[in-house]
Design an enzyme around this catalytic site. Sequence first.
Site, PDB file in Angstrom:
ATOM      1  N   HIS A 121       8.800  -4.182  -5.370  1.00 16.11           N
ATOM      2  CA  HIS A 121       8.048  -5.046  -4.460  1.00 16.11           C
ATOM      3  C   HIS A 121       8.809  -6.314  -4.089  1.00 16.11           C
ATOM      4  CE1 HIS A 121       4.601  -7.715  -3.319  1.00 16.11           C
ATOM      5  NE2 HIS A 121       4.117  -6.598  -2.820  1.00 16.11           N
ATOM      6  N   SER A 131       1.602  -8.166   2.015  1.00 15.93           N
ATOM      7  CA  SER A 131       2.793  -8.542   1.251  1.00 15.93           C
ATOM      8  C   SER A 131       4.038  -8.489   2.117  1.00 15.93           C
ATOM      9  CB  SER A 131       2.991  -7.589   0.066  1.00 15.93           C
ATOM     10  OG  SER A 131       2.191  -7.923  -1.020  1.00 15.93           O
ATOM     11  N   GLN A 187       0.803  -1.212   0.000  1.00 16.38           N
ATOM     12  CA  GLN A 187       0.000   0.000   0.000  1.00 16.38           C
ATOM     13  C   GLN A 187       0.841   1.269   0.000  1.00 16.38           C
ATOM     14  OE1 GLN A 187      -2.606  -0.559   3.386  1.00 16.38           O
ATOM     15  NE2 GLN A 187      -4.257  -1.168   2.029  1.00 16.38           N
ATOM     16  N   VAL A 241      19.479  -3.598   6.770  1.00 16.68           N
ATOM     17  CA  VAL A 241      18.543  -4.294   7.653  1.00 16.68           C
ATOM     18  C   VAL A 241      18.919  -5.762   7.771  1.00 16.68           C
ATOM     19  CG1 VAL A 241      16.621  -2.734   7.138  1.00 16.68           C
ATOM     20  CG2 VAL A 241      16.962  -4.776   5.726  1.00 16.68           C
ATOM     21  N   ALA A 249      -4.062 -17.318  -1.490  1.00 19.44           N
ATOM     22  CA  ALA A 249      -4.086 -17.509  -0.034  1.00 19.44           C
ATOM     23  C   ALA A 249      -5.334 -18.238   0.432  1.00 19.44           C
ATOM     24  CB  ALA A 249      -3.985 -16.155   0.665  1.00 19.44           C
ATOM     25  N   ASP A 309      22.854  -6.040   0.240  1.00 23.40           N
ATOM     26  CA  ASP A 309      22.286  -6.690   1.423  1.00 23.40           C
ATOM     27  C   ASP A 309      21.531  -7.970   1.073  1.00 23.40           C
ATOM     28  OD1 ASP A 309      22.257  -6.610   4.144  1.00 23.40           O
ATOM     29  OD2 ASP A 309      20.709  -5.082   4.341  1.00 23.40           O
ATOM     30  N   TYR A 337      -6.740 -20.780  -0.775  1.00 25.27           N
ATOM     31  CA  TYR A 337      -6.674 -22.238  -0.913  1.00 25.27           C
ATOM     32  C   TYR A 337      -6.156 -22.863   0.386  1.00 25.27           C
ATOM     33  CZ  TYR A 337      -7.237 -21.137  -5.845  1.00 25.27           C
ATOM     34  OH  TYR A 337      -7.705 -20.650  -7.040  1.00 25.27           O
ATOM     35  N   ASN A 367      25.253  -8.401   7.837  1.00 24.64           N
ATOM     36  CA  ASN A 367      26.541  -7.890   7.381  1.00 24.64           C
ATOM     37  C   ASN A 367      26.849  -6.484   7.875  1.00 24.64           C
ATOM     38  OD1 ASN A 367      24.657  -6.514   5.968  1.00 24.64           O
ATOM     39  ND2 ASN A 367      25.370  -7.113   3.925  1.00 24.64           N
ATOM     40  N   ILE A 397      25.260  -3.762   7.601  1.00 23.70           N
ATOM     41  CA  ILE A 397      24.674  -2.640   6.864  1.00 23.70           C
ATOM     42  C   ILE A 397      23.178  -2.867   6.690  1.00 23.70           C
ATOM     43  CG2 ILE A 397      26.809  -2.207   5.580  1.00 23.70           C
ATOM     44  CD1 ILE A 397      25.368  -3.420   3.103  1.00 23.70           C
ATOM     45  N   ASP A 420       7.414 -13.183  -7.373  1.00 24.70           N
ATOM     46  CA  ASP A 420       7.071 -11.769  -7.224  1.00 24.70           C
ATOM     47  C   ASP A 420       7.484 -10.980  -8.475  1.00 24.70           C
ATOM     48  OD1 ASP A 420       6.895  -9.029  -5.832  1.00 24.70           O
ATOM     49  OD2 ASP A 420       6.456 -10.382  -4.176  1.00 24.70           O
TER      50      ASP A 420
END
Length: 381
Positions: A170, A327, A108, A187, A275, A147, A277, A183, A185, A138
Site C-alpha cells: 500500500h 488511498s 480496494q 510511471v 480526514a 522508480d 478533522y 526516469n 521507466i 503508511d
Amino acid sequence: MRSKKLWISLLFALTLIFTMAFSNMSVQAAGKSSTEKKYIVGFKQTMSAMSSAKKKDVISEKGGKVQKQFKYVNAAAATLDEKAVKELKKDPSVAYVEEDHIAHEYAQSVPYGISQIKAPALHSQGYTGSNVKVAVIDSGIDSSHPDLNVRGGASFVPSETNPYQDGSSHGTHVAGTIAALNNSIGVLGVSPSASLYAVKVLDSTGSGQYSWIINGIEWAISNNMDVINMSLGGPSGSTALKTVVDKAVSSGIVVAAAAGNEGSSGSSSTVGYPAKYPSTIAVGAVNSSNQRASFSSAGSELDVMAPGVSIQSTLPGGTYGAYNGTSMATPHVAGAAALILSKHPTWTNAQVRDRLESTATYLGNSFYYGKGLINVQAAAQ
C-alpha cells in the site's frame, strides 16, 4: 475409642486442607484481571508540567502498563483492564481515557491521474517538487524500487521495525503516485523530485493502532516535513489523534487524508478519521471521467476530489500495478501540494490549501464532491 479419635482428627485435617485450597482458589480467581486492551490516557492541560515519571506512576498505580508517552500530545499509550479504566477516569489529573483504535488502509482492488490534475503543466515550467519533504504515513515504502527516491523514515510498528519494507504494498503504491521518478521507466509521479520519507504505522496486514499513527505524525513534525500523506483511516474519533493532527498543521505542514471507502449513506457522513478533522484536507475519489467513485465516502467534511480508480503506480519488488481507493486519490493531493511549494516555497500551508480548494473544478454537490477536482496548474498561479 482411640481409633475413633484418630479418625475424627484425620477428617478435620482433610476438611481444613480442602477449605484452604478452595479459599486460595477463590482469592486467585478474584485477583485475576479482566481482559486487557490498548488505550490512550490523556492528562488535563493543568497537568502539562507533570513529569513523565509521574504520569507513568498515575497509570501504573491503577494497574496499567505504559507503552509510550507522546511528545506533542499530553497523553500516553497504555494497556489497561476494565478496573484500571474506571479508576483512571476518576483520577483528577486525567482528562480522558479512549480506546487505542485501529486504522486500516483505504485500498480496494487493483493511472492517468497525473494529467487529469494538470501536473505536467508545472513540470514543463521546471517545477517538480524539488526541496519539498513528503512524509508517507503508511505501511512503509520499498526503498529498493528503481522508480522511487526514499530519503529517510522510521517505523512505529513494534513487530515490523524496517520502514523500507512494505509487506502490504500500500505505502509503496501511494509513494509512487506522489513522487515516482521521471526516469523513462515505469510511471511518473505528481511531484517526481520531491523527497519521500517512509513513516511506517501500518503492519503487513494494512492495519495499525492510532498510537502508532500519532507517533508517525510526531516524527513528521520533529523532522520538519512539508507535507503529510495519510491514505488511511478509521471509523472512530480520537482526542489524541486530533490533537497531533492539529499540531502538525499549526507547525506548517500540509496534511492530506483519505476520506474513506465507505460510499454514501443518505444524509449521513461516511468520512473517516483523521480526514474528518477540519485541519486536514479530506480527499475523495473520481474516475477518469470525473465521476465520483461509488466507494468514495461522502459528507460535509469532504474537501476535494482526485483520481482514485485504476491508478497505476509502484509496487514492492520493482513492479507496478493498478489500485482503486481514496488511498490512491490522496497522494495526488499531497503531490500537488509539493508541486505548489516547489514553485512558491514561501507560501504557508494555509495558502496551499486555499489555492487547491478555491481553484478546484466544480463537479457537483459538495456533500459528494467537496470543492471539486483539484487543478494544480491553476492552484500554483
